[in-house]
Design a protein around this motif. Structure first.
Motif, short mmCIF file in Angstrom:
data_model
loop_
_atom_site.label_atom_id
_atom_site.label_comp_id
_atom_site.label_asym_id
_atom_site.label_seq_id
_atom_site.Cartn_x
_atom_site.Cartn_y
_atom_site.Cartn_z
N LEU A 299 0.83 -1.20 0.00
CA LEU A 299 0.00 0.00 0.00
C LEU A 299 0.87 1.25 0.00
O LEU A 299 0.58 2.23 -0.71
CB LEU A 299 -0.92 0.00 1.23
N LEU A 300 1.95 1.24 0.77
CA LEU A 300 2.85 2.38 0.83
C LEU A 300 3.55 2.59 -0.52
O LEU A 300 3.67 3.73 -1.00
CB LEU A 300 3.88 2.17 1.93
N LEU A 301 3.99 1.52 -1.14
CA LEU A 301 4.66 1.62 -2.44
C LEU A 301 3.71 2.13 -3.50
O LEU A 301 4.10 2.94 -4.37
CB LEU A 301 5.23 0.25 -2.84
N ALA A 302 2.45 1.70 -3.45
CA ALA A 302 1.46 2.17 -4.42
C ALA A 302 1.19 3.66 -4.25
O ALA A 302 1.03 4.40 -5.23
CB ALA A 302 0.17 1.38 -4.27
N GLU A 303 1.18 4.12 -3.00
CA GLU A 303 0.90 5.52 -2.72
C GLU A 303 2.07 6.41 -3.13
O GLU A 303 1.87 7.53 -3.65
CB GLU A 303 0.63 5.69 -1.22
#
Length: 614
Positions: A299-303
């Motif tokens: 989720l952090l990488l996508a954001e």
């Protein structure tokens, strides 16, 4: 009479001096002076360095006596202090090493060189074994300390607002009492090895200089937590595995202790220590190096739109790792702190962040970071400009998680057992998970391996006399060390009576290790057990209520010398238990509350009141 240095016991300087003085001396004086110079010349021949003439009298070197006082809750401070003592002794210093609770305060005025190693517990509180000394030093009874040179090493966790507060208080108070800093205070975060090493090197340099030696020649100091020898051929009693070199332990069992329908999930974890050489005692803790949830990392990488395979540098050794691997295995992303927000602020593009972090808005920043993580920050104030390396350089290492060991090594020679409650909750519109607890519950299967080491806890131990009565209070996962106590006492045949107070939500689903307690009661290993299940009655009942119900018997046990143990939640349970215990001592012992608190303080000093709280 004229003397020559040649073929005489005198040096030329001594002969010249004697010749100059002879005309004005009596015969008796001449005989005395000759005898003195002959003795001096003989001593010089034997040990010339000891009587070498000096141009002018030198200042007396500083004392080689060093006192190290430590205040430690989890054992890190104690371990560092032992390493410091060993290092100084190897350099020729005479070291007195003591827990603050064991140190006799009337000796403080006699100390010339003082090293303080202390952690901060909870929200700025001293650890249990530092409370009495902390109170003494801040009282009117504290002496002036003009002759004392000191240095403080402060251990803490920067995710707490009162970071290293206890160490800062000791440092300021010692200065206020007139003591002089030998070396500046060093504050250490959870990754404390490097700053501790730097502090030890600085202290050793200053102490060496005070002895008249050159500090620059001091040999480098080894990392203080590398407790085990580096060679694999070391004796079996000393494992090569430690905090800085953890053991990869295989999972033997991973069982949910709660029954169907419970609101909780408590895992019983059994790990193999075979071949590790790791040794532990009942009351010790096991350190686990956990991994972040891959779902949260994704989720952090996508954001951020960072490339998961981009190599980033992690750690002080400059190791390179793919970004996704580093975020899972190395870097803390689940805790947001004021310091981290300030470091990331130049990378954030949202102009609202400048207002949040403006001078005078400290309370707003404090409120914002509480309960939030890095993903929250990126969503609220991103996107972040710059590279992934620019951001992750500000992230600290994932902190170790310490768990009270729930087994006796005497009973389980090649194993270690843990009792871990899975942490799950909702906050700010998202589901949250405890890093290590849900890794254990969701992603750790039999046959998997996890990095561990043993953390000794010398302040939470069974009494040396097996006939001493013990009282144990451990609701929820606080039951863990008392399971290890019972296993140990069963194996060693301890004869002292034992009493357990246990609490949880429901009898049918949350009575952890129920069959084992029942067996120990039946076999006489456990003398007595009182339970409190808070959700089974209209009015919630906790362990402190059961204590109050049996106040008379409890005080009788204490009066007979029982050791009182508490394990579990620090913020609520431990404080409630302490207050209840003080009230029982007051009522049953005919004392005022102030006298009851003094009674408890004395119990702590004599190691009859021990806490393992978190």
């Amino acid at each position: 009479m004229q003397l020559q240095a040649t073929n005489s016991p005198f040096s030329q300087e001594q002969a010249d001096l004697l010749n100059k003085l002879l005309p004005g001396l009596t015969d008796a004086q001449k005989n005395w002076l000759s005898g003195y110079l002959i003795a001096s010349a003989s001593a010089q021949a034997i040990a010339p360095a000891a009587v070498a003439p000096q141009a002018s009298p030198a200042a007396a070197p500083a004392s080689k006596e060093v006192t190290i006082l430590y205040g430690s809750q989890s054992g890190n401070g104690h371990g560092i202090s032992k390493k410091a003592a060993k290092m100084l002794e190897e350099k020729g210093f005479q070291v007195t090493l003591s827990s603050m609770s064991d140190f006799k305060t009337n000796q403080l005025k006699k100390v010339e060189q003082l090293l303080v190693v202390v952690s901060t517990h909870g929200e700025g509180e001293p650890p249990d074994n530092a409370i009495s000394f902390h109170e003494f030093l801040h009282s009117k009874r504290a002496p002036r300390l003009e002759g004392v040179k000191f240095s403080v090493l402060s251990l803490g966790d920067s995710s707490y607002e009162q970071y290293c507060q206890t160490g800062k208080e000791f440092d300021a108070r010692l200065e206020a009492l007139g003591a002089t800093r030998l070396h500046d205070r060093v504050d250490c975060d959870v990754d404390f090895e490097e700053p501790t090493k730097a502090w030890l090197e600085g202290v050793l340099t200053r102490l060496t200089e005070a002895q008249g030696g050159g500090g620059a020649a001091t040999a480098p100091v080894a990392a203080p937590t590398a407790e085990a020898p580096s060679a694999p051929s070391a004796p079996a009693a000393e494992s090569v595995y430690s905090r800085t070199n953890p053991f990869e332990a295989e999972v033997l069992a991973n069982i949910n202790l709660n029954g169907r329908g419970s609101n909780k999930e408590t895992r019983h974890l059994e790990l193999s220590l075979e071949g590790s050489g790791l040794v532990y005692k009942a009351g010790d803790a096991l350190g686990i190096y956990p991994h972040n949830d891959p779902e949260l990392v994704d989720l952090l990488l996508a954001e951020t739109k960072w490339d998961p395979q981009t190599e980033v540098v992690v750690g002080k050794q400059g190791d390179k790792r793919p970004l996704r691997d580093a975020l899972i295995e190395n870097l803390e992303i689940t805790v947001l702190t004021k310091a981290l927000v300030e470091k990331l602020a130049p990378l954030a593009t949202n102009p609202d962040l400048a207002q949040l972090t403006a001078a005078g808005n400290e309370a707003a920043v404090k409120a914002y970071v509480k309960g939030r993580d890095l993903l929250d920050f990126v969503r609220d104030y991103g996107p972040l400009q710059g590279s992934a390396q620019d951001a992750v350089s500000h992230l600290r290492k994932i902190p170790v998680r310490l768990y009270s060991i729930a087994s006796s090594q005497t009973a389980n020679p090649d194993e270690v057992h843990l009792t871990i409650g899975a942490v799950r909750y909702d906050a700010f519109g998202r589901a949250r998970k405890g890093v290590c607890s849900t890794q254990t519950a969701e992603r750790l299967e039999v046959g998997d391996k996890i990095s561990v080491y043993v953390q000794p806890n010398n302040h939470f131990k069974l009494p040396e006399d097996p006939g001493t009565p013990i009282i144990m209070v451990g609701p929820g996962t606080g039951i863990a060390p008392f399971r290890s106590f019972m296993q140990e006492r069963e194996e060693t045949g301890a004869t002292g009576p034992s009493w357990l107070f246990f609490g949880d939500q429901h009898f049918t689903t949350d009575f952890l290790y129920q069959t084992e307690w029942q067996r120990w009661i039946k076999d006489g290993v456990l003398t007595r057990m009182d339970v409190a299940f808070s959700r089974d009655t209209d009015e919630k009942v906790y362990v402190q209520h059961r204590m109050r119900q049996h106040a008379k018997e409890l005080y009788e046990w204490l009066d007979k010398g029982a050791v009182f143990y508490v394990c579990g939640d620090m913020k609520n349970m431990a404080k409630d238990v302490h207050q209840t215990l003080a009230e029982i001592i007051s009522a049953e012992g005919g004392k005022s509350l102030e006298e009851a608190e003094a009674y408890l303080a004395e119990m702590k000093k004599s190691h009859r009141y021990q806490r393992d709280v978190y």
